[in-house]
Scaffold this motif. Structure first.
Motif, mmCIF file in Angstrom:
data_model
loop_
_atom_site.group_PDB
_atom_site.id
_atom_site.type_symbol
_atom_site.label_atom_id
_atom_site.label_comp_id
_atom_site.label_asym_id
_atom_site.label_seq_id
_atom_site.Cartn_x
_atom_site.Cartn_y
_atom_site.Cartn_z
ATOM 1 N N GLY A 1 0.820 -1.201 0.000
ATOM 2 C CA GLY A 1 0.000 0.000 0.000
ATOM 3 C C GLY A 1 0.853 1.248 0.000
ATOM 4 O O GLY A 1 1.948 1.261 -0.572
ATOM 5 N N PHE B 1 -4.021 4.703 -4.348
ATOM 6 C CA PHE B 1 -3.921 3.519 -3.487
ATOM 7 C C PHE B 1 -5.259 3.173 -2.827
ATOM 8 O O PHE B 1 -5.293 2.469 -1.823
ATOM 9 N N ARG C 1 -6.163 -0.128 -1.010
ATOM 10 C CA ARG C 1 -4.969 -0.666 -0.363
ATOM 11 C C ARG C 1 -4.838 -0.034 1.021
ATOM 12 O O ARG C 1 -5.509 0.929 1.353
#
Lengths: 568, 568
Positions: free
Chosen positions: B164, B188, B191
């Motif tokens: 991440g 992201f 994540r």
């Protein structure tokens, strides 16, 4: 989420869309209850704290605020209404998310049925997440309406509401590495794969867990649950209509293991759902059983959200969905207001917007039975027969042997000895398959009951004291496109039509509940001794639970896992 | 996983590849310690229980068996060796997985540096998971070797070891919705996004959490941590070389919140890593501080695995990776054997296979300084100057004002008043940028120290009592392609070359530790009062931590977040 707007509200630069003031926040993240104001921006929580302003403000006056409940495993079909109507029953109770396994309709209508459930749910504020049914049909010892292979299930992976693979009931197949079931596990690699392994223990339990199964909801004892926890299965503690395990499991709960425990209803019938409740009922049971309320609520919220990696769910925290429940009594939470995505959806046990349910005429008719071929006569091949022994409030049966009265070469029911005839009639393909046998423990002294709800194949099942009543009941159900019926002789005493796949009604759930109650009253008047003979009957045809069951292919000895002759 | 083979071993039909008998299993799933044999098939645990056979069997004789430890957040560069060599230090201590933020090398070499870390780690049994550095450079008030925009970071998403987004230090940017940092958060989405928000509280903390940040490892007090827990941040309790927060945070830990608590080392220098340890040290500290050992180990294993959704990690259970640690003393676990993916990798504090480290000559030289342009003279623009006040064992500094001696119009260091000169020399692009200032609290009475480790830009930083010593130290480091040095006059007293990005050595870590100890001894002989003046110096140039710092662009008033004049 509109992030700029959420941030502006969180910072206090813009007023919240909704501000809940003076809550006692059940904070399942920090494991405590503390005072807080909760600022909501659109569908999300923006801020927790003090000093916020809102365009709309509600003063909770110190009432408790907790995350909306999640049901870790439920077959919505058992409520006898489709998802949007089911939502109207559970939302007012604080249940805002359910993980459902549509394997009842899957067994009848396959992918079409599952897509129907997804589509119907989409119209509701209830967040209905779907696990793909892993075991359709349950076994080769029945005729179901559909088969779902790994490739069929994979076609569901692109559905945004589909989470993972539902209860893998074929645990012997998993343990032995059966290629068909392993293919399904592989198809859902990286997703959550739920389990179902009653009584499994020792090496075989390790094998089941090693295959990637993540949970079990079939525990009936603390020892069983503890062993399953140790090998890594999350334990869904269940309080279904037909399997009431929660109280027995409460001694399992400790602060050291509660994170691995969730609550689920599995199957709840309309009477229980509207009477006792849903997950809220389980929370009250847990608290009444001595569980700390924060832990009880956490088992109904965060634990389930984390199990399924629903990061936006299960807690009241900035960035998460504003799915919230308000209540006054921490010792027995009865939900007073429910918010979904920041909108008030229910108050004082009722939906705020009481939308009429939709029409369901786009699903095909699923009951295909030729009245001409309906024949319950059993030619006596002996006088000692295998008899299914029904056990009150349990899914298991006893495998009995009984002397059967024979007249003119035909085996007869003997209501005075509580020896009733039972039939399972294939209803999906019009094959004319019919399984015939005897059952003890149901208690009808006359008449018959029939149903198209019969796990998992949902063929038409009938139990009766005489063939004429059985025929009347069966035809009543068949003519309604599915349903439940009570008959006496040629008279249909009561009928609940279930035209949606023979499993669900198109009525409002209150009406279904009332009709179901009338059906039970009728059955009890005919002598039925079980609390709910329809529910009991629906599991007498489920050949994955010991010991003796009846399918359209005949009597199944579950331990031997094969069809056996009626007469011994 | 070879599932058929794993299932066969789990069932007991085939012998395990490795059977660990008579363990006291620290079962972080069920929250208890119980006797068990653990059967391993290939890299995975197949079964837990009794009655298994193994091709190889080890009798643990009742010793404790727990999951390998996970470090929730570590900058491997702080160990001054690359990942594969770092692994040789932490694996024998039971650390089998680390989540690393390679933002030090990212600041020097950008994606090339991050890919170097990934590649180097691939050769090691240590499972090195990488979070993409979110804040390279840390601010616009410094010159780093690289910039990483959202698009650059996205190119890392396809790397299987990338989890991440690493600590989002630019919390003001998050809170205000700065488009550049929001773009990185969006890149992201879905994540894990780790946080870094020292002292953040109230509405701004809610905003930071609402943006999707999931953790914080900067807490220094229980109150701070509790507020962050309440808004949903997981708390990584840190015990770094330079920030020792664990003991202060232990009173936070309760059975009700421990699941949201993880352990991390953040930055540990070779001396501490080899002396005290890694996560094993934190586990011992926690237990010594009164934490239940199962909880302490869970904070070092399952909690971190669950935070990062590493489903195969963090527990000893069928189907999970056989990453295991064995120890004898539950009150102070010192790991005796370590297994990774079912293979014994370390015993009695040493790696089983002591492979030689590799060569690193494929990385470019990163120190570009023209000796001709190296000039530490400061023209006096007054007699009152802003002076950085170093604080022992803390990253913050005081913003002081001091009278500076002036000779011939040039401002001078005054070692007798512990007023030293400091320089930060841009070393990535050869711009000739140099920031000059004064520091109090370091304590050198003569000579100078220099380093290319200077968070986060890692320019060349020098502190000295006189310009000649400073020049000698700086050039020693520059000529080595980076490193740490102590000099007196024109004499280089001690040097640790760090040719890998100016951050890491190509030596074995024991040698690095010994040389670092010699550097410290030398610095202390020159009067340095801080325990580790190099580490202190490396943070005196970090302009994101209050109050007054020096970068190559000049003195930075961190509260004002701007370059300010040296003289007032």
């Amino acid at each position: 989420m509109n992030l700029p707007r959420t941030l502006a509200v969180a910072r206090g630069d813009e007023p919240a869309d909704l501000l809940l003031r003076n809550a006692r926040l059940v904070n399942v993240l920090s494991g405590e209850i503390h005072p807080a104001d909760v600022a909501i921006a659109g569908p999300n929580i923006a801020g927790i704290g003090t000093g916020y302003q809102g365009r709309q403000e509600i003063d909770l006056g110190g009432r408790y605020l907790c995350p909306g409940f999640l049901d870790a495993h439920v077959h919505i079909e058992s409520s006898m209404v489709p998802p949007a109507e089911f939502a109207r029953a559970v939302l007012p109770r604080g249940v805002t998310t359910v993980v459902t396994d549509p394997h009842e309709i899957g067994n009848v209508l396959g992918l079409e049925g599952i897509r129907f459930m997804l589509g119907d749910a989409a119209g509701s504020p209830l967040d209905v997440r779907v696990n793909a049914p892993s075991c359709v049909p349950a076994t080769h010892l029945e005729t179901s309406g559909a088969r779902l292979e790994a490739a069929d299930l994979m076609s569901l992976l692109s559905e945004p509401k589909v989470l993972g693979l539902a209860e893998v009931m074929n645990f012997p197949g998993v343990i032995q590495g059966d290629p068909e079931i392993i293919a399904k596990l592989c198809a859902f690699h990286g997703r959550m794969i739920d389990g179902h392994c009653p009584g499994l223990s020792g090496h075989r339990l390790s094998a089941y867990a090693a295959a990637g199964i993540s949970s079990d909801h079939e525990c009936v004892s603390v020892d069983e649950a503890r062993e399953k926890l140790r090998v890594g299965l999350a334990i869904f503690m269940r309080e279904a209509s037909n399997a009431r395990n929660l109280r027995d499991l409460l001694p399992l709960v400790t602060p050291a293991n509660e994170r691995r425990l969730c609550l689920c209803t599995d199957d709840r019938h309309p009477i229980d759902l509207l009477g006792e409740g849903s997950i809220d009922h389980l929370v009250r049971l847990a608290i009444a059983g001595g569980i700390d309320p924060v832990i009880a609520i956490r088992m109904a919220t965060l634990n389930t959200a984390e199990h399924y990696r629903l990061r936006d769910h299960g807690a009241v925290a900035p960035g998460r969905r504003a799915d919230l429940a308000v209540f006054s009594d921490l010792s027995a939470p009865r939900v007073e207001e429910v918010f979904v995505s920041g909108e008030l959806v229910a108050r004082e046990g009722r939906m705020v917007h009481n939308r009429r349910h939709r029409r369901y005429d786009h699903l095909p008719r699923t009951v295909h039975i030729d009245p001409e071929r309906l024949d319950f006569a059993i030619r006596a091949m002996g006088s000692q027969a295998r008899v299914i022994g029904a056990v009150p409030d349990q899914l298991i049966t006893h495998h009995l042997t009984r002397e059967i009265p024979v007249h003119d070469g035909w085996a007869q029911a003997d209501p005075e000895r509580d020896l009733l005839k039972m039939a399972v009639i294939e209803r999906h393909h019009g094959t004319g398959n019919i399984g015939l046998g005897f059952v003890q423990g149901v208690g009808l002294t006359r008449g018959a009951i029939a149903s198209t709800v019969a796990h998992d194949h949902h063929n038409l099942v009938v139990i009766g004291a005489d063939d004429i009543s059985m025929r009347t009941a069966a035809l009543a159900v068949a003519n309604a496109g599915g349903g439940l019926a009570v008959a006496l002789g040629e008279q249909e005493l009561c009928l609940l039509p279930l035209p949606i796949a023979g499993l669900m009604s198109d009525w409002e759930i209150d009406m279904v509940r009332d009709r179901l109650q009338r059906l039970l009253d009728n059955a009890h008047r005919l002598g039925a001794r079980l609390r709910d003979p329809f529910m009991a009957m629906s599991f007498l045809a489920l050949e994955v639970i010991p010991a003796l069951k009846l399918t359209d292919k005949g009597l199944v000895d579950v331990e031997q896992f094969e069809v056996v002759p009626l007469f011994v």
